[in-house]
Design an enzyme around this catalytic site. Structure first.
Site, PDB file in Angstrom:
ATOM      1  N   CYS A   2       0.867  -1.191   0.000  1.00  0.00           N
ATOM      2  CA  CYS A   2       0.000   0.000   0.000  1.00  0.00           C
ATOM      3  C   CYS A   2       0.901   1.237   0.000  1.00  0.00           C
ATOM      4  O   CYS A   2       0.649   2.216  -0.699  1.00  0.00           O
ATOM      5  CB  CYS A   2      -0.876   0.040   1.252  1.00  0.00           C
TER       6      CYS A   2
ATOM      7  N   HIS B 233       1.030   4.755  -2.046  1.00  0.00           N
ATOM      8  CA  HIS B 233       0.405   5.883  -1.348  1.00  0.00           C
ATOM      9  C   HIS B 233       1.323   6.610  -0.365  1.00  0.00           C
ATOM     10  O   HIS B 233       0.873   7.511   0.330  1.00  0.00           O
ATOM     11  CB  HIS B 233      -0.883   5.406  -0.673  1.00  0.00           C
TER      12      HIS B 233
ATOM     13  N   ARG C 251     -12.519  -0.892  -1.230  1.00  0.00           N
ATOM     14  CA  ARG C 251     -11.318  -0.321  -1.833  1.00  0.00           C
ATOM     15  C   ARG C 251     -10.087  -1.166  -1.505  1.00  0.00           C
ATOM     16  O   ARG C 251      -9.218  -1.371  -2.353  1.00  0.00           O
ATOM     17  CB  ARG C 251     -11.125   1.114  -1.324  1.00  0.00           C
TER      18      ARG C 251
ATOM     19  N   CYS D   2      -7.632  -2.801  -4.217  1.00  0.00           N
ATOM     20  CA  CYS D   2      -6.188  -2.512  -4.259  1.00  0.00           C
ATOM     21  C   CYS D   2      -5.387  -3.815  -4.215  1.00  0.00           C
ATOM     22  O   CYS D   2      -4.443  -3.991  -4.980  1.00  0.00           O
ATOM     23  CB  CYS D   2      -5.779  -1.641  -3.078  1.00  0.00           C
TER      24      CYS D   2
END
Lengths: 284, 113
Positions: free
Chosen positions: A193, A197, A241, A245
């Site tokens: 992640c 991000h 979400r 992802c």
């Protein structure tokens, strides 16, 4: 002497297996804020709740025009209707969450010390339905997203403050499990992640501008153009979400509201502490 | 005499083909079982990959359908195509092993900023 050398080597090997993330929630937030402040000195911390639109003027113009006529207003009305509808047994949602809908969203996620688990808003919505003999909503989209989005909209402007009780080792362990999940590379594409991000935020992945993690959870559930194009109504929860992802990096996704994603939400929402709720919102 | 010889040859050929097919089937079944074990292990470590055996995966084509790698192996095996069945069972096994390794390596993942 030999003993000393052995002891030094042993302590070195212990250090190497000590998790790199032995930091507290406050330290994690401070480190992220400092990282993003250095990377984008002209972007205000609070504006990151607008995701990638805080990083690109072009994207921001499109996003602002979408918000002139939000595509999700009808769904919010359904969410309000759900709140005002009693269960078959005569109870209302207030029996689970209290009377004031504006004071619900910001209590989640939180640590339930009795059951030793992270509780999420959508998880508790489902739990409330089951406790009242109702058929639970589907976990990731549809009515659960409309209802959760309406509850979030009632809390708009409130400051997020996810608490990880530092004196409860189980709560700290859940937070750390969420952090490990966030930073762990997974799937065939070997991406975490954080790769998208944190480290690559502000860059493009195909046509998508990658958003910074700080501010991610302020505006969920979201209405996404991508979800609308794939045959749905566009609305989805945070755990939807997460699943998306994970699937995009070719990892098998986990169950919505299960331990993995709930712990992830605990960490993830923590990283937006100090920011204000601005939900729901439109995303590409 | 010639007729007897050709009959024996045909019989030998048939036996050879059957035993070869049985050997392929056995090899496939072994690989399939190993793929299941590898992916169970990856799942246990929290590192299973999307396309190894998930029912929702549409990664490999078999006939007119798309499916996970292990399901494709089963699909080809059902058609008697053990060459492709073994290829995909091996691929699914490899994904399970890599997913497990990845999960173990990332056990202590944390920020590096």
């Amino acid at each position: 002497m030999k003993k000393n050398i052995f002891a030094i080597l042993a302590s070195g090997s212990l250090l190497s297996i000590t998790p790199a993330f032995a930091t507290t929630q406050a330290e994690d937030i401070a480190a992220l804020k400092a990282y993003f402040a250095e990377r984008w000195p002209n972007v205000k911390d609070g504006d990151m709740s607008n995701g990638a639109y805080s990083l690109s003027e072009d994207k921001r113009i499109n996003w602002e025009s979408m918000r002139d006529f939000p595509p999700y207003e009808d769904h919010l009305a359904i969410g309000e209707e759900i709140w005002n509808t009693s269960f078959k047994n005569g109870n209302t949602w207030a029996s689970c969450f209290g009377d004031d809908p504006s004071k619900i969203r910001n209590r989640f996620p939180h640590w339930n010390a009795r059951d030793k688990k992270v509780e999420t808003l959508e998880g508790n919505i489902i739990q409330c339905q089951k406790a009242n003999g109702e058929e639970p909503f589907k976990a990731k989209k549809g009515k659960i997203a409309y209802f959760s989005a309406w509850l979030a909209s009632q809390a708009n402007g409130q400051t997020i403050n996810v608490v990880v009780p530092q004196d409860d080792p189980d709560a700290v362990a859940a937070y750390e499990a969420g952090r490990q999940f966030f930073y762990a590379k997974r799937g065939q594409l070997n991406l975490s992640c954080a790769d998208c991000h944190v480290y690559q935020s502000g860059y493009y992945a195909r046509g998508n501008l990658l958003s910074p993690v700080r501010g991610h959870t302020t505006h969920f559930p979201v209405w996404r153009g991508k979800w609308a194009r794939s045959g749905g109504d566009g609305f989805g929860t945070l755990h939807r979400r997460y699943g998306g992802c994970n699937s995009q990096v070719r990892a098998k996704s986990f169950k919505a509201h299960g331990k993995e994603y709930s712990n992830l939400e605990y960490f993830h929402a923590s990283m937006s502490n100090g920011m204000t709720i601005n939900a729901p919102d439109y995303r590409e | 005499m010639k007729q007897l010889l050709s009959t024996v040859l045909v019989a030998l050929l048939a036996v050879g083909m059957i035993s070869s097919a049985l050997a392929d089937e056995a090899a496939y079944k072994k690989l399939h079982a190993e793929a299941v074990v590898a992916n169970d292990k990856a799942k246990e470590a929290g590192g299973e990959w999307r396309d190894a055996r998930d029912k929702k995966s549409k990664f490999i084509e078999c006939g007119d359908k798309k499916m996970s790698i292990l399901h494709a192996a089963e699909c080809y095996a059902a058609k008697g195509d053990y060459k492709n069945a073994m290829k995909y069972a091996e691929m699914a096994k490899s994904q399970g092993e890599l997913g497990y390794q990845q999960a173990i390596q990332q056990k202590n993942a944390g920020p590096r900023h």
